[in-house]
Design a protein around this motif. Structure first.
Motif, PDB file in Angstrom:
ATOM      1  N   ARG A  10       0.810  -1.213   0.000  1.00  0.00           N
ATOM      2  CA  ARG A  10       0.000   0.000   0.000  1.00  0.00           C
ATOM      3  C   ARG A  10       0.847   1.269   0.000  1.00  0.00           C
ATOM      4  N   LEU A  11       2.122   1.196   0.361  1.00  0.00           N
ATOM      5  CA  LEU A  11       2.970   2.385   0.385  1.00  0.00           C
ATOM      6  C   LEU A  11       3.084   3.043  -0.976  1.00  0.00           C
ATOM      7  N   SER A  12       3.127   2.259  -2.033  1.00  0.00           N
ATOM      8  CA  SER A  12       3.327   2.834  -3.361  1.00  0.00           C
ATOM      9  C   SER A  12       2.016   3.264  -4.011  1.00  0.00           C
ATOM     10  N   CYS A  13       0.896   2.878  -3.449  1.00  0.00           N
ATOM     11  CA  CYS A  13      -0.401   3.193  -4.066  1.00  0.00           C
ATOM     12  C   CYS A  13      -1.485   3.257  -2.993  1.00  0.00           C
ATOM     13  N   PRO A  14      -1.429   4.249  -2.095  1.00  0.00           N
ATOM     14  CA  PRO A  14      -2.357   4.295  -0.957  1.00  0.00           C
ATOM     15  C   PRO A  14      -3.808   4.592  -1.316  1.00  0.00           C
ATOM     16  N   SER A  15      -4.099   5.162  -2.462  1.00  0.00           N
ATOM     17  CA  SER A  15      -5.473   5.544  -2.774  1.00  0.00           C
ATOM     18  C   SER A  15      -6.206   4.528  -3.649  1.00  0.00           C
ATOM     19  N   VAL A  16      -5.612   3.367  -3.878  1.00  0.00           N
ATOM     20  CA  VAL A  16      -6.240   2.329  -4.688  1.00  0.00           C
ATOM     21  C   VAL A  16      -6.361   1.050  -3.869  1.00  0.00           C
ATOM     22  N   THR A  17      -7.007   0.059  -4.436  1.00  0.00           N
ATOM     23  CA  THR A  17      -7.158  -1.227  -3.777  1.00  0.00           C
ATOM     24  C   THR A  17      -6.038  -2.157  -4.221  1.00  0.00           C
ATOM     25  N   VAL A  18      -5.464  -2.887  -3.279  1.00  0.00           N
ATOM     26  CA  VAL A  18      -4.492  -3.908  -3.632  1.00  0.00           C
ATOM     27  C   VAL A  18      -5.086  -5.259  -3.265  1.00  0.00           C
ATOM     28  N   LYS A  19      -4.965  -6.199  -4.194  1.00  0.00           N
ATOM     29  CA  LYS A  19      -5.543  -7.528  -4.019  1.00  0.00           C
ATOM     30  C   LYS A  19      -4.420  -8.562  -4.091  1.00  0.00           C
ATOM     31  N   PRO A  20      -4.268  -9.372  -3.037  1.00  0.00           N
ATOM     32  CA  PRO A  20      -3.223 -10.401  -3.088  1.00  0.00           C
ATOM     33  C   PRO A  20      -3.435 -11.356  -4.263  1.00  0.00           C
TER      34      PRO A  20
END
Length: 83
Positions: A10-20
């Motif tokens: 999340r550090l590189s893209c805090p305003s989007v969703t990250v999905k494993p």
């Protein structure tokens, strides 16, 4: 998966969703210390990828890729640099 890896992703893209992303089933040694993520826009479209790792010597980091595999951002940390 190590929850710390999700934080790194999340550090590189805090305003989007990250999905494993599930590890490659052909990997002979899956690890809790490395993970891959898809970066998703609000509409669910994949707009990038993040690979993160954390090792026993307290080094951790991530690489953020665009959809074409080009590096957007990367960071490596150790315990002292995160304080």
């Amino acid at each position: 998966m190590n929850p710390h890896l999700l934080t790194l992703a999340r550090l590189s893209c805090p305003s989007v969703t990250v999905k494993p992303v599930s590890h490659d089933q052909s990997d002979p040694q899956p690890s809790e210390d490395k993970a891959s993520f898809e970066v998703l826009a609000d509409d669910g479209k994949v707009i990038g990828y993040v690979k993160a790792w954390h090792d026993a010597t307290d080094y951790a980091g991530f690489v953020h890729f665009d959809p074409d595999g080009n590096i957007i951002d990367w960071k490596v940390f150790n315990e002292y640099s995160r304080q």
